[in-house]
Design an enzyme around this catalytic site. Structure first.
Site, mmCIF file in Angstrom:
data_model
loop_
_atom_site.group_PDB
_atom_site.id
_atom_site.type_symbol
_atom_site.label_atom_id
_atom_site.label_comp_id
_atom_site.label_asym_id
_atom_site.label_seq_id
_atom_site.Cartn_x
_atom_site.Cartn_y
_atom_site.Cartn_z
ATOM 1 N N HIS A 23 -42.266 -54.111 10.929
ATOM 2 C CA HIS A 23 -41.679 -53.628 12.175
ATOM 3 C C HIS A 23 -42.135 -52.141 12.432
ATOM 4 O O HIS A 23 -41.455 -51.410 12.076
ATOM 5 C CB HIS A 23 -40.120 -53.796 11.876
ATOM 6 C CG HIS A 23 -39.711 -55.186 11.694
ATOM 7 N ND1 HIS A 23 -39.909 -55.901 10.371
ATOM 8 C CD2 HIS A 23 -39.317 -56.079 12.355
ATOM 9 C CE1 HIS A 23 -39.275 -56.982 10.225
ATOM 10 N NE2 HIS A 23 -38.833 -57.027 11.804
ATOM 11 N N GLU A 75 -13.220 -59.060 3.759
ATOM 12 C CA GLU A 75 -13.823 -59.568 2.416
ATOM 13 C C GLU A 75 -15.128 -59.205 2.450
ATOM 14 O O GLU A 75 -15.764 -58.893 1.528
ATOM 15 C CB GLU A 75 -13.700 -61.059 2.050
ATOM 16 C CG GLU A 75 -12.235 -61.533 1.968
ATOM 17 C CD GLU A 75 -11.393 -61.460 3.093
ATOM 18 O OE1 GLU A 75 -10.194 -61.944 2.998
ATOM 19 O OE2 GLU A 75 -12.030 -61.461 4.219
ATOM 20 N N PHE A 93 -11.405 -66.853 0.090
ATOM 21 C CA PHE A 93 -11.908 -65.823 1.084
ATOM 22 C C PHE A 93 -13.048 -65.143 0.619
ATOM 23 O O PHE A 93 -13.779 -64.597 1.363
ATOM 24 C CB PHE A 93 -10.588 -64.854 1.097
ATOM 25 C CG PHE A 93 -9.304 -65.512 1.743
ATOM 26 C CD1 PHE A 93 -9.414 -66.711 2.513
ATOM 27 C CD2 PHE A 93 -8.358 -64.966 1.474
ATOM 28 C CE1 PHE A 93 -8.392 -67.203 2.833
ATOM 29 C CE2 PHE A 93 -7.139 -65.716 1.875
ATOM 30 C CZ PHE A 93 -6.944 -66.707 2.607
#
Length: 655
Positions: free
Chosen positions: A28, A391, A416
């Site tokens: 990039h 989380e 979670f």
């Protein structure tokens, strides 16, 4: 002279980044060019660090959240001769290293990764949105250790669409981590198109302010403006964390690379000379093409970090009986019921570790009263960091804490943690010494239903247990204890282990099965009963809650004339040979788990398939989508994992 030297160095680094990506055939260069002046000011002027010791504890840190822009940092590191450690052997980075970008034998990967021998970085980044969370973890580690250091985090404007960025903005503001400086690289272009208005620099300025940050908008290609802002970061922040909105140009200095369509596209080899000539032209335009190299080098000399002596307090943590006795309510309940939940034992063990090791810290996601991380939070509030219902940020912050020299325990419901699979994987990629704890695992949670049940977690985590990290350990060790004693012992062992671990803690109170001095080595198992009866025999293997179900089933099988061995397969990866040997070459093993495929049954079946004359491995797993029930037995019966289901399957499989 300083401004001119920065301009010249930014062009020099831009040329190196272009050459490196062209050499790699991928990368990039346009993002790298947009960062040229920011990186030059940071690495040569503002940051306090030593290129010979890039991971020194007192050094300022730089987290590149938009990891694809890394060629510009690699260029600076090659120019400065930063110490790298490929194969564990320290040496100065060279231009040859830079031109080896992305090759299989190179110490510099396509995105930042410290585990490959690049200690300048603290974490693997590149899956966008995670860097600010890592920075927050580094800052909390510095606070706990009393280190005066600044953590700079560079993010892209398009990246700011990721929700985790704003979870981290909240976390940093909540905990007043004013040593974190967020730098938004606002070059207006994403991968395939211009960024949305919601990611425009004006919108990001207002959003950051709304999240409790002070924001400053600067020209990201103006050396004096950049340096003045970063050097005055504390005053400008005025007691709040500082977010610098840097307006930049993607492909800066190379007009042929401006606009959409150039993201992730290296300059072709036959066009390389043209791109470099455009940067040379820019140097002439800015009057920096013929600077005195000695004077320029003197102006661009990194500042050494302040001296620091590492300190750490450690002693052996208290034993299980002492930890229980220290909490009269818990001691009374255990004496009365002879039961305790694994999650309750986790809380006791975490508090004991807090007393024994000053590097142990804890994070939880607004369920500390259910996971019992509350024990630690109450005892050591200066080492507890509430992540609230975020989380993903919690896991990446824990990775930053680990990189900052702490031993982080991050807990929430196992279900979670599944939200943070990407963050967990990136932490593992970077070799973070994470200690994850998921409570309320399996279907026995019952009444709350499948939205709260961790059933898929074990398959994901076990996938990493059969790869090795840079330390030669399993990338993740998965532990599923079946009682409070084993839970307590495993939590203590996790803290001493140098690689990532995941503990799965059942919610329910469970009978104590082990003596308090029992040990639970990683990769191991326990044989809980061996009953020889008649000519038929079955090995029942389980973990967690289902160990107790198998023990109940064993009694019924014995009454029916079938010999039974019950194995507590608490660890993954497992040394499977001894378990397979319990069944003999012509015997059978029935694995019982209240999760989907990918756990203990897969472990034993794969081991058996790789050997000649192995026993048959069968499984009882969750093959029906669970639902709420009034009791654990209700749900186990619903998903065909009741004691009677185990007895029936074992009777059929016994040989």
């Amino acid at each position: 002279m300083i401004e001119q030297a920065i301009r010249a160095k930014a062009i020099e680094l831009g040329k190196l980044a272009i050459r490196a990506t062209t050499s790699a055939g991928s990368g990039h260069p346009t993002t790298a060019l947009s960062l040229a002046h920011l990186i030059t000011v940071l690495m040569y002027r503002v940051m306090r660090w030593d290129p010979a010791h890039p991971d020194a504890e007192g050094s300022d840190r730089l987290v590149l959240s938009e990891g694809h822009g890394v060629p510009i940092i690699y260029a600076a590191c090659a120019d400065l001769g930063v110490t790298i450690t490929p194969g564990g052997q320290p040496r100065a980075m060279s231009m040859d290293d830079l031109m080896s970008l992305r090759s299989i034998g190179s110490p510099i990967d396509g995105h930042p990764n410290p585990i490959l021998g690049f200690p300048f970085f603290d974490a693997a980044t590149g899956s966008l949105g995670q860097g600010l969370s890592v920075s927050a973890g580094l800052a909390t580690a510095a606070r706990v250790r009393g280190l005066d250091k600044t953590t700079f985090c560079i993010m892209g404007d398009g990246e700011a669409r990721e929700g985790q960025v704003w979870e981290a903005m909240d976390f940093v503001a909540d905990h007043r981590l004013t040593s974190v400086v967020a730098i938004m690289n606002c070059n207006t272009l994403g991968q395939s198109d211009f960024v949305a208005d919601a990611q425009g620099w004006q919108a990001l300025e207002h959003k950051a302010e709304a999240f409790g940050w002070t924001t400053i908008v600067i020209d990201g290609h103006h050396p004096t403006e950049i340096e003045d802002t970063l050097r005055r970061r504390r005053d400008l922040g005025a007691g709040r964390p500082l977010c610098v909105i840097a307006r930049t140009v993607k492909g800066w200095g190379v007009p042929s690379l401006f606009g959409a369509g150039h993201h992730g596209v290296p300059v072709p080899k036959d066009k390389l000379h043209l791109a470099l000539a455009e940067l040379d032209k820019r140097a002439v335009e800015q009057g920096v093409d013929d600077l005195d190299p000695v004077a320029a080098a003197e102006a661009l000399r990194p500042t050494s970090p302040p001296p620091w002596t590492s300190t750490r307090t450690t002693r052996a943590p208290m034993e299980f009986d002492a930890a229980v006795a220290a909490v009269p309510k818990v001691a009374h309940a255990l004496a009365e019921e002879k039961k305790m939940s694994p999650r309750r034992a986790f809380g006791l063990a975490l508090k004991a570790l807090g007393a024994a090791n000053s590097r142990v810290v804890a994070l939880d996601a607004d369920v500390k009263n259910s996971t019992y991380a509350l024990d630690f939070a109450n005892a050591y509030p200066e080492r507890y960091f509430e992540a609230r219902i975020a989380e993903q940020n919690m896991v990446s912050a824990a990775a930053g804490l680990a990189s900052g020299g702490m031993v982080p325990f991050a807990s929430t419901f196992g279900r979670f943690l599944e939200r943070a699979f990407d963050q967990i994987e990136m932490a593992i990629v970077g070799g973070a010494n994470l200690k994850l704890v998921g409570t309320h695992v399996g279907v026995t949670l019952a009444s709350d239903g499948p939205s709260q049940m961790a059933i898929a977690d074990i398959g994901f985590m076990r996938a990493f247990s059969h790869s090795t990290d840079g330390r030669g350990n399993p990338s993740v060790t998965v532990l599923t204890p079946c009682d409070a004693v084993s839970t307590y012992a495993m939590v203590l062992a996790m803290a001493d282990f140098s690689s990532a671990c995941y503990l799965r803690a059942v919610r329910a109170d469970l009978p104590i099965l082990y003596e308090t001095d029992a040990s639970f080595p990683f990769r191991g198992h326990k044989v809980l009963c061996e009953r020889t009866h008649g000519d038929r025999h079955i090995v029942l293997a389980a973990s967690g809650y289902l160990v107790h179900s198998c023990l109940k089933a064993a009694g019924k099988l014995t009454e029916a004339g079938i010999g039974v061995t019950v194995v507590d397969g608490y660890a993954l990866p497992m040394d499977a040979d001894p378990v397979l040997a319990l069944a003999g070459t012509k015997g059978a093993i029935l694995v019982v788990e209240d999760n989907y495929v990918g756990g203990l049954a897969s472990e034993l079946a794969e081991a058996a398939a790789a050997r000649e004359n192995s026993p048959t491995v069968r499984s009882l797993l969750v093959h029906v989508m669970p639902k709420s029930g009034r009791s654990a037995d209700d749900v186990l019966d619903y998903v065909h994992l009741s004691v009677n289901d185990i007895v029936a399957a074992a009777t059929e499989a016994a040989r």
